[in-house]
Design a protein around this motif. Structure first.
Motif, short mmCIF file in Angstrom:
data_model
loop_
_atom_site.label_atom_id
_atom_site.label_comp_id
_atom_site.label_asym_id
_atom_site.label_seq_id
_atom_site.Cartn_x
_atom_site.Cartn_y
_atom_site.Cartn_z
N ASN A 104 0.82 -1.21 0.00
CA ASN A 104 0.00 0.00 0.00
C ASN A 104 0.87 1.27 0.00
N ALA A 105 1.95 1.23 -0.77
CA ALA A 105 2.78 2.44 -0.92
C ALA A 105 2.05 3.42 -1.83
N ARG A 106 2.44 4.70 -1.75
CA ARG A 106 1.78 5.72 -2.55
C ARG A 106 2.09 5.58 -4.04
N GLU A 162 8.50 4.59 -5.01
CA GLU A 162 8.95 4.26 -3.65
C GLU A 162 9.38 2.80 -3.51
N ASP A 170 1.07 -2.55 5.77
CA ASP A 170 0.60 -1.34 5.10
C ASP A 170 1.55 -0.22 5.51
N ARG A 176 1.79 2.77 4.70
CA ARG A 176 1.22 4.10 5.00
C ARG A 176 0.59 4.10 6.38
N GLY A 187 3.39 4.12 8.79
CA GLY A 187 4.02 5.44 8.78
C GLY A 187 5.54 5.37 8.78
N ARG A 200 10.08 6.31 1.61
CA ARG A 200 9.19 7.44 1.33
C ARG A 200 9.83 8.30 0.26
#
Ligand code: PMP
Length: 417
Positions: free
Chosen positions: A92-94, A98, A222, A224, A227, A250
């Motif tokens: 679930n990386a943006r 990344e 996940d 994201r 964090g 990130r």
């Protein structure tokens, strides 16, 4: 013992027999006995879906990536970049910017040490790890210490193999430049409180690298939600090929980091006077990558998500509980690592039997476990032992595997008295 077996063959429940049929290697014998494979923390076996995806790529689509206009090069590039998108979804990386393909967790951590930390740290700056790290998350920081004069701080663990939270928090200092910790310990099975670690570090402006080598096969990750700033793992512990792994970083951090290896693919233009580097993620991927490895890794992700990571985790947890209960009953056997939150790893010693002898006797019974220091020598030192034997469970293990392990351990006890 039959009464204690978890009911894993209930209709609608996790169908482990069906899962086993996906792994042809499990049908083989060792020394005339059916194989019981309990060395999953070292490397898991591959399902047919992974073997076939690799074979299909090699048979029909192979060429070098990113370079040719011809059909095969385009097919290979599509397969490779498609795998990157699969990894992005898995974590679930943006963005695929990344997702850096590397050889494995070891290379990912070295990349962060050399490209992120090295330009940023000097004498007096601190890298904070824990006492239960794998050598792959110790030695790169010692090398960094030699190169820069920084300090390596080690947060202690208790006798159960859990991080001592207050000590960890106390060691987070104004000089901490990076926290690098395992998500799950390979030697003890401890699941670390990574959400809390990230929160505490970020509250002080310190980025966090998570070593997810032992986590990704058991826990839906996940990045994201966690964090974290960096997340590293290897394909071969996730039922994928060896020689392929991932560094998630990130984008803001990766964008500022210099390349760590130079060569083809990581550049846009080269002259003898000046070279411009490629964009993310290719800036960190010098040379021809492990294309079929990436394809196999993507297939492994399809496979585990097809089974459901939560279903796998529940299945393994039942095996962990069963094994813990049964092994605890064996005379002179001590389980090393009894954390409240544990993945499916049981490390143990037996009175008067060296772990290598345990491993050898179990092997003669067809049961594959690991014995040794598990690349975590400081953990062994902490417990005052040279080594342990370790049984680690995967999606295809059964209560009968636990039964065979227990029977073989009784045999070891008989042989050594
Ligand atoms: N970290 C942990 C927690 C591990 O268990 C391992 C593999 N045993 C590694 C790092 C290193 O992984 P690799 O050898 O695939 O680079």
């Amino acid at each position: 013992m039959a009464a204690t077996l978890p009911n894993v063959s209930r209709p609608g429940a996790y169908d482990v027999e069906r899962v086993r049929r996906d792994f042809p290697i499990l049908a083989r014998e060792v020394g005339g006995k059916p194989l019981v494979y309990l060395d999953n923390a070292a490397s898991a076996q591959r399902p047919l879906a992974v073997l076939r995806a690799v074979e299909h790529y090699e048979t029909h689509s192979h060429a070098n990536v990113h370079r040719g206009v011809h059909a095969l090069s385009q097919a290979a590039t599509e397969a490779f970049e498609g795998a990157r998108e699969r990894v992005r979804r898995f974590l679930n990386a943006r963005s695929t910017k990344e997702i850096i393909f590397v050889r494995g967790t070891t290379e990912a951590i070295n990349l962060v040490a050399q490209s992120y930390a090295r330009p940023r740290v000097g004498p007096g700056d601190e890298i904070l790890i824990t006492a239960l790290e794998h050598h792959a998350n110790i030695v790169p920081w010692q090398m960094l210490r030699e190169q820069t004069g920084c300090t390596l701080k080690v947060a202690p663990i208790n006798r159960r193999g859990e991080l001592i939270w207050d000590e960890f928090e106390r060691l987070l200092s104004p000089r901490t430049r990076l926290v690098a910790v395992a998500h799950v310990s390979n030697a003890l099975g401890t699941i670390l409180p990574v959400e809390r670690i990230v929160e505490a570090a970020h509250a002080r402006g310190v980025p966090v690298l998570l070593d997810g080598a032992q986590a990704v096969p058991h826990i839906a990750v996940d990045v994201r939600a966690l964090g974290c700033d960096f997340y590293a793992f290897s394909g071969h512990k996730l039922y994928g090929p060896t020689g392929i792994g991932v560094l998630y970083g990130r984008e803001e951090l990766l964008a500022e980091m210099p390349p760590w290896q130079g060569g083809g693919d990581m550049i846009l233009t080269v002259s003898f006077e000046h070279t411009t580097y490629n964009d993310l993620p290719w800036k960190f991927e010098a040379g021809t990558p492990h294309i079929s490895g990436a394809v196999g890794l993507a297939a492994a992700m399809d496979y585990v998500e097809g089974l459901g990571l939560d279903a796998i985790a529940a299945h393994e947890h039942a095996l962990l509980e069963l094994a813990t209960k049964e092994l605890s009953r064996i005379d002179g056997l001590e389980i090393i690592g009894t954390a409240e939150r544990k993945a499916a790893v049981v490390s143990f010693t037996m009175r008067d039997i060296h772990p290598h002898d345990i491993g050898t006797i179990l092997d003669s019974e067809g049961v594959a476990v690991r014995s040794g220091h598990h690349c975590a020598m400081p953990v062994m030192e902490f417990f005052g032992i040279p080594a342990t034997a370790r049984a680690s469970f995967g999606c295809y293990n059964t209560p009968q595997d636990v039964e065979r392990l227990v029977a073989a351990l009784h045999k070891a006890r008989e042989v050594f008295g």
